[in-house]
Enzyme design. Structure first.
Site, short mmCIF file in Angstrom:
data_model
loop_
_atom_site.label_atom_id
_atom_site.label_comp_id
_atom_site.label_asym_id
_atom_site.label_seq_id
_atom_site.Cartn_x
_atom_site.Cartn_y
_atom_site.Cartn_z
N SER A 197 0.81 -1.23 0.00
CA SER A 197 0.00 0.00 0.00
C SER A 197 0.83 1.27 0.00
O SER A 197 0.70 2.14 0.88
CB SER A 197 -0.96 -0.03 1.20
OG SER A 197 -1.80 -1.15 1.13
N ASP B 288 -5.28 -2.44 -2.81
CA ASP B 288 -6.37 -2.88 -1.94
C ASP B 288 -7.74 -2.79 -2.61
O ASP B 288 -8.64 -3.60 -2.32
CB ASP B 288 -6.36 -2.12 -0.61
CG ASP B 288 -6.44 -0.61 -0.76
OD1 ASP B 288 -6.44 -0.10 -1.90
OD2 ASP B 288 -6.48 0.08 0.28
N ARG C 248 7.51 6.33 -4.19
CA ARG C 248 7.93 7.02 -2.96
C ARG C 248 7.34 6.28 -1.77
O ARG C 248 6.35 5.57 -1.89
CB ARG C 248 7.47 8.48 -2.95
CG ARG C 248 5.96 8.65 -2.94
CD ARG C 248 5.51 10.10 -3.00
NE ARG C 248 4.06 10.22 -3.04
CZ ARG C 248 3.32 10.10 -4.13
NH1 ARG C 248 3.90 9.87 -5.29
NH2 ARG C 248 2.00 10.20 -4.06
#
Length: 529
Positions: free
Chosen positions: A156, A209, A171
């Protein structure tokens, strides 16, 4: 102006009319199309390389891991083939020092070790026997692993996905900071450490997700057409849906199965309409955005998701408290308070602190229909240090909170409606009797009272959906997308891998056979297994 009139005037500023909803749906669809044609758009429309959704008959034992923040979860999921599953999992906290490690290897070695410990504890038989091989002509290596787990990796953090199990880290967020990992394939980083431990595990799929939510819902609530959208309405918001490959115009660099004619697209819809051409924009929305860590972006998410709704409400309350003309959470004496006390706010109340009002209290306000709003008044004291709030104070708080929550639900309907209309399922004659299935997850749709009711209210007002269309849209909770959903994507990836690898290998065999004037070449590997 009385407190009741003032709160009603503020609540009216959060109205999002039927006309505004329809305009937003049209703009959402325009931005969807734009994102399918090129990169750098408001809706990123990221291809996931997942080209099918389950139908509930899938079987097998798969693994999933979830690195979503400060915890790491390892799961095994037995798909029973009848829409049910059995899930086993462990969860471990990520040591702080590994969140800021010097090298990516340190973190991913820790993750691989947790997978090893999980296998030893829960799948010792597979762990011990995975070295067994059997010969087959249809594999380039000359053998197949009997006990290799395919693993779905829910990661995630922002990644640029270039294949079903390939994605480079853009990032870090959520307190992680390992510069060495940026720009590297996170699946390869995990696989390298798994291989060092000689574990029977292959990282088969990189999972978002929302895609996991879509897959989990489609497995547990199958229909002739499958689930079309998986959406998160919780702390954050995002959605992934099934799109026709013919509508995806921008180039795809990775391999994928073209035979289904479809691909799951991760919209990244939190950034819808960053230009604010159709989104509402009150003074409190402006203030929230200006003080946020990322001003000017994620404008849709800042009006929809649970992370921000409480802060919008807090900013409204602060403005009301500053207004000397309005008596809000303050009494001249006990005669003006129905509890015959005087209202006061603790000096250290979190109401004075950014993010100090948890959106959960808005659920309390929505659910409390007692004559004295005593439950809400108790929570104002407990959570915010607002003592002996009067009934009029609680009524004003509830009215404003409800208006902010209702606007969030109606904006949520915009995204759902745009995607339902994009799929064409409502008007396709072959699907006339089928529900349009939407899988959702997150605290707003699970715990905020009447949130789904308010979504349906907006859907009924949308052109192309209306009363009859809204009846066919089935919005249901999809639990554990990061576990079951990730396992299902690993299943899809395993099937894809088999088709691609076998096709390439057998093609080479046939080519060599022809060049050597051989006539007996296997046409498929089914007969060889």
């Amino acid at each position: 102006m009385t407190l009741e009139a003032q709160s009603a005037a503020i609540a009216a500023q959060f109205d999002y009319t039927d006309d505004q909803v329809n305009n937003a749906v049209n703009e959402f669809r325009r931005q969807m199309t734009e994102g399918l044609e090129k990169d750098g758009t408001s809706l990123s429309q990221i291809p996931t390389y997942v080209t099918g959704v389950p139908n509930g008959t899938e079987k097998g034992l798969y693994m999933a891991v979830d690195l979503g923040g400060t915890n790491f979860r390892v799961c095994s999921i037995q798909l029973n083939g009848d829409t049910t599953f059995n899930l086993t999992f462990t969860k471990v906290a990520i040591p702080r020092k590994l969140m800021v490690a010097k090298t990516a290897q340190e973190l991913f070695a820790f993750l691989a070790k947790q997978i090893e410990l999980f296998l030893q504890k829960h799948h010792e038989d597979h762990f011990e026997q995975h070295v067994r091989r059997r010969m087959t002509m249809s594999s380039p290596d000359g053998y197949k692993d009997e006990h290799v787990f395919r693993l779905g990796f829910t990661f995630s953090f922002p990644v640029q996905q270039v294949g079903i199990n390939k994605g480079t880290l853009i990032r870090w967020t959520k307190g992680f900071d390992i510069p060495d990992a940026v720009g590297k394939d996170v699946c390869a980083l995990l696989q390298d450490e798994i291989d060092k431990l000689h574990l029977p595990v292959k990282v088969a799929a990189l999972v978002n997700d929302t895609v996991g939510t879509l897959m989990a819902r489609s497995y547990s609530s199958p229909g002739k057409t499958g689930t079309v959208l998986g959406a998160i309405f919780g702390t954050g918001t995002n959605g992934a849906y099934v799109e026709k490959l013919s509508n995806l115009k921008k180039p795809l660099s990775g391999e994928y199965d073209k035979t289904t004619g479809e691909m799951v697209i991760n919209t990244e819809w939190g950034s819808f309409d960053n230009q604010l051409s159709v989104l509402p924009n009150t003074a409190w929305d402006v203030a929230l955005d200006k003080a946020s860590p990322n001003p000017g972006i994620q404008m849709y998410e800042k009006r929809v998701s649970g992370m921000f709704l409480g802060e919008i409400l807090r900013l409204v309350i602060i403005d009301l408290l500053k207004d000397p003309k309005v008596s809000f959470f303050k009494d001249e004496n006990s005669s003006s308070n129905d509890w015959k006390s005087t209202t006061n706010i603790a000096s250290d109340s979190s109401i004075y602190t950014q993010w100090g009002l948890d959106t959960a209290i808005m659920s309390v306000a929505a659910a409390d229909n007692t004559p004295e709003l005593s439950t809400l008044r108790g929570e104002l004291e407990k959570q915010l240090g607002i003592y002996s709030a009067g009934l009029d104070d609680a009524q004003a708080f509830k009215a404003i909170a409800n208006a902010i929550g209702r606007r969030s639900a109606r904006l949520s309907a915009v995204a759902i409606a745009a995607i339902v209309l994009q799929t064409g399922k409502l008007t396709h004659p072959a699907n006339a009797d089928e529900p349009i299935d939407i899988g959702v997850d997150g605290s707003l749709v699970e715990h905020y009272p009447y949130f789904r009711d308010m979504i349906y209210e907006a859907l009924r007002a949308i052109d192309g959906i209306g009363e009859e269309g809204a009846k066919r849209i089935r919005i249901g909770i999809a639990k554990d997308g990061s576990g079951v959903g990730a396992a299902l994507i690993a299943l899809v990836a395993a099937g894809m891998e088999k088709r691609l690898t076998t096709a390439d290998y057998l093609g080479e065999l046939r080519s060599n056979a022809k060049s050597n004037n051989l006539t007996v070449v296997p046409e498929d590997d089914a007969a060889q297994d």
